[in-house]
Motif scaffolding. Structure first.
Motif, PDB file in Angstrom:
ATOM      1  N   PHE A 271       1.570  -1.200  -0.057  1.00 11.31           N
ATOM      2  CA  PHE A 271       0.059  -0.177  -0.065  1.00 11.31           C
ATOM      3  C   PHE A 271       1.261   1.211   0.173  1.00 11.31           C
ATOM      4  O   PHE A 271       0.710   2.184  -1.392  1.00 11.31           O
ATOM      5  CB  PHE A 271      -0.963  -0.056   0.644  1.00 11.31           C
ATOM      6  CG  PHE A 271      -1.914   1.222   1.011  1.00 11.31           C
ATOM      7  CD1 PHE A 271      -2.652   1.714   0.145  1.00 11.31           C
ATOM      8  CD2 PHE A 271      -1.802   1.881   2.692  1.00 11.31           C
ATOM      9  CE1 PHE A 271      -3.566   2.229   0.747  1.00 11.31           C
ATOM     10  CE2 PHE A 271      -2.993   2.620   2.620  1.00 11.31           C
ATOM     11  CZ  PHE A 271      -3.410   3.106   1.566  1.00 11.31           C
ATOM     12  N   ARG A 272       1.781   1.074   0.736  1.00  6.43           N
ATOM     13  CA  ARG A 272       2.501   2.307   0.698  1.00  6.43           C
ATOM     14  C   ARG A 272       3.332   2.711   0.254  1.00  6.43           C
ATOM     15  O   ARG A 272       3.881   3.372  -1.065  1.00  6.43           O
ATOM     16  CB  ARG A 272       3.951   2.189   2.171  1.00  6.43           C
ATOM     17  CG  ARG A 272       3.089   1.954   3.478  1.00  6.43           C
ATOM     18  CD  ARG A 272       4.196   2.204   4.561  1.00  6.43           C
ATOM     19  NE  ARG A 272       4.651   3.349   5.053  1.00  6.43           N
ATOM     20  CZ  ARG A 272       6.431   2.952   5.035  1.00  6.43           C
ATOM     21  NH1 ARG A 272       6.823   1.847   4.545  1.00  6.43           N
ATOM     22  NH2 ARG A 272       7.102   4.322   5.496  1.00  6.43           N
ATOM     23  N   GLU A 273       4.295   1.733  -0.991  1.00  5.03           N
ATOM     24  CA  GLU A 273       5.111   1.810  -2.145  1.00  5.03           C
ATOM     25  C   GLU A 273       3.731   1.834  -3.835  1.00  5.03           C
ATOM     26  O   GLU A 273       4.213   3.082  -3.999  1.00  5.03           O
ATOM     27  CB  GLU A 273       4.935   0.351  -2.872  1.00  5.03           C
ATOM     28  CG  GLU A 273       5.987  -0.113  -4.119  1.00  5.03           C
ATOM     29  CD  GLU A 273       6.027  -1.234  -4.901  1.00  5.03           C
ATOM     30  OE1 GLU A 273       6.374  -1.568  -5.261  1.00  5.03           O
ATOM     31  OE2 GLU A 273       6.269  -2.400  -3.811  1.00  5.03           O
ATOM     32  N   ALA A 274       2.623   2.022  -3.450  1.00  3.96           N
ATOM     33  CA  ALA A 274       0.927   1.954  -4.305  1.00  3.96           C
ATOM     34  C   ALA A 274       1.039   4.063  -3.848  1.00  3.96           C
ATOM     35  O   ALA A 274       0.502   3.789  -4.860  1.00  3.96           O
ATOM     36  CB  ALA A 274       0.438   0.676  -4.656  1.00  3.96           C
ATOM     37  N   ILE A 275       1.156   4.142  -3.230  1.00  2.00           N
ATOM     38  CA  ILE A 275       0.706   5.426  -2.843  1.00  2.00           C
ATOM     39  C   ILE A 275       1.664   6.376  -3.628  1.00  2.00           C
ATOM     40  O   ILE A 275       1.840   6.962  -4.538  1.00  2.00           O
ATOM     41  CB  ILE A 275       0.339   5.402  -1.467  1.00  2.00           C
ATOM     42  CG1 ILE A 275      -0.921   5.202  -1.208  1.00  2.00           C
ATOM     43  CG2 ILE A 275       0.431   7.369  -1.299  1.00  2.00           C
ATOM     44  CD1 ILE A 275      -0.702   5.317   0.771  1.00  2.00           C
TER      45      ILE A 275
END
Length: 618
Positions: A271-275
């Motif tokens: 999720f952090r990477e996707a943002i």
């Protein structure tokens, strides 16, 4: 010469299910604790029972769950299908027995392995389960996992469902106390993840219609939000995102199959990477990840077939696959966020503009701080070898994430005598001491620059290892240990202000505590009792024969190292620092630390009078 120990058949013994759970409770519920921390065992017991009721709701059976906690007794009642009557005893007392093994009955359940209620049963001095279905009911009562009574009714007017009553065993959970704030937070998460479900706790109703959007709405005041909450939903995934104007750090609430994964895992990392990936591509700029994510407040929930967690208490997801024909967890989340967040930003240009301005501001602040950060790091590095402020321990949180039962603690003390007593009596393996020199600076309204410019704050930040995020926090418990007088109260307030201002997630995640120390020592020739209140002192006087000697402790420095070890050991008493759900951080700090107001003066005088009355009464 070492004498050989005999090893024969007599050395081998098999424990039955309840004996094993009672001998090794940590394998089943994580740490024990006394209820002062949100992940203490007594809350895991509540959660294990609740998970079964939640699974009933997920399967479309029963829209209301009722919970009552009065003193040490917990009652959980659902209106689901009820346990099949012939299996009521087996389900709560036979290992590897449960409905979760049948994937048709429970597709993506929270309780996974048929262990939960057995652990609750074994670790309770009293446990009762009652199931009603098809006009009949069956019940069973246990003590420490041992069946004491069974009943079967051919006719009952009770509504269908299951009712579980239990009292955690005080011989295992010593001096425990349920804190309603922790239970309420757990229940709120359940309703956010299950819109339409009603949970009633001691008469208070919890309900959510908009899921994770409500979670962020309730946790961050509207005036603190940079822009309206972005709420995205898909098959087996839900996401909510905003930014907090008055927060420096990143904040994530992550869930898998309704389980709050407080330590994150593969889904939170993705999720952090996707943002970062989505926002970089949207603006066509290679922004620094830390600038993009600074001040983010977000939540993600996914559902996975047969998830793999890194512990029985399911606080960290280890799964890399979604299950079935679906792609990996990382691919699924990155693709969803890329598509949905990109679409949202294209449709909501005002939000996109505010986001970009925020990123550019974070970039400027980072560059402004770069010089002073470098100097501060070098200074911290130099003094770390002979840092008089820190008496470190041998083991740290990062070293023990797989050893769930090991707690690491940093005591923040004021004054040489108090620091000396704790330093001499601590457990050098897991307890560290950080000594303050007088009162710390009032950091209210100051920028993060002060954390680097002020030597004491910089060294404290370095000791905790939280400069960029709390992911690498070195101590699970940060304990403020000051006297309970006016000066001690002021120091507590200044330290809490520092953490609220720059590292509020330490408080939100339940890492900050106040150390309780005894006010009185009551003893005769045979026994010594330490008392933390006037009431406890009176009880001790009544208990000890003859005319016991009563000593009042005026400060931590008066307590000898030999005595101090009793207050920071197995029987340590901690008061958690909690945020009021109805008050924003900015509002809270302004009231306590802003320009003096008559309201605050009145509050301090009233509360201090009570504290001093307790201290001065003999």
């Amino acid at each position: 010469m070492v004498e050989e120990t005999k090893y024969t058949e007599d050395n081998i013994r098999s424990l039955d299910w309840k004996e094993h759970i009672r001998m090794r409770p940590g394998m089943y519920i994580g740490k024990l604790g006394d209820g002062s921390s949100a992940d203490d065992g007594i809350y895991i017991l509540v959660k294990e029972v609740l998970d079964n009721s939640i699974d009933e709701y997920v399967m479309g059976a029963g829209k209301t769950i009722e919970i009552s906690i009065q003193g040490t007794k917990v009652i959980v009642r659902d209106y689901g299908r009820g346990i099949p009557l012939g299996k009521v005893v087996d389900v709560v007392s036979k290992m590897n027995t449960g409905g979760k093994y049948d994937s048709k009955a429970f597709k993506k359940s929270v309780g996974l392995n048929g262990v939960g209620t057995k652990a609750v049963n074994a670790l309770s001095s009293y446990f009762r389960v009652e199931s009603s279905r098809e006009g009949k009911s069956a019940s069973a009562e246990f003590e420490k996992g041992e069946l004491t009574n069974q009943e079967f009714l051919e006719e009952t007017s009770r509504r269908k469902g299951t009712k579980v009553t239990f009292i955690p065993d005080e011989s295992i959970f010593k001096n425990y106390k349920f804190r309603n704030e922790y239970v309420a937070k757990m229940l709120k998460n359940y309703v956010y993840l299950n819109p339409g479900l009603t949970i009633v706790f001691n008469g208070e109703k919890f309900y959510s219609e908009e899921g994770l959007k409500d979670l962020l709405s309730d946790s961050i005041h509207e005036e603190d939000r940079l822009f309206p909450i972005i709420h995205l939903k898909g098959n087996d995934i839900e996401v909510a995102i905003t930014y907090n104007r008055s927060q420096y750090s990143e904040e994530y609430n992550s869930f898998v199959n309704g389980q709050h994964t407080t330590q994150g895992g593969t889904h939170q990392t993705a999720f952090r990477e996707a943002i970062v990936k989505t926002i970089r591509e949207f603006f066509g700029k290679n922004y620094e990840p830390s600038d993009i994510r600074k001040s983010i407040v977000s939540a993600i929930s996914i559902k996975v077939m047969e998830p793999v967690f890194e512990s029985q208490t399911k606080t960290k997801l280890g799964s890399t696959d979604m299950g079935g024909d679906l792609p990996t967890v990382r691919t699924y989340i990155v693709d969803f966020v890329k598509r949905q967040l990109d679409n949202y930003l294209h449709r909501n240009t005002e939000t996109a503009e505010k986001l970009q301005r925020k990123i550019l501001q974070a970039e400027r602040e980072r560059k402004d701080l770069s010089g002073i950060r470098k100097l501060a790091r070098e200074r911290a590095k130099k003094v770390s070898l002979h840092n008089k402020k820190l008496r470190d321990c041998r083991v740290h949180l990062g070293d023990v994430k797989k050893q769930r039962n090991l707690e690491t603690t940093l005591f923040i003390t004021e004054g040489d005598s108090a620091s000396g007593s704790i330093t001499k009596s601590r457990d050098v393996n897991t307890q560290a001491v950080f000594s303050l020199k007088g009162k710390p600076l009032n950091s209210f309204g100051l920028s993060k620059k002060i954390v680097y410019e002020n030597e004491e704050f910089n060294l404290l930040q370095a000791a905790l290892n939280i400069e960029d995020s709390i992911d690498d926090l070195r101590y699970n418990n940060i304990v403020i240990a000051t006297d309970a007088d006016v000066d001690g109260m002021h120091i507590r307030l200044l330290l809490i202000t520092f953490f609220l201002q720059f590292f509020p997630e330490l408080i939100k995640k339940g890492h900050l505590y106040i150390l309780q120390t005894p006010l009185f020592r009551v003893r005769n020739k045979k026994e010594t009792i330490y008392c933390y209140s006037e009431k406890e002192k009176q009880e001790a006087i009544n208990k000890l024969t003859g005319k016991p000697e009563i000593t009042r402790f005026k400060g931590l420095g008066e307590i000898s190292p030999d005595e101090f070890k009793y207050f920071i050991g197995e029987d340590i008493r901690l008061d958690p620092v909690m945020l009021d759900k109805d008050t924003g951080i900015e509002e809270l700090l302004t009231f306590y630390m802003g320009k003096n107001t008559s309201d605050r003066q009145e509050f301090i005088i009233d509360n201090l009078r009570f504290e001093l009355d307790v201290i001065e009464t003999e």
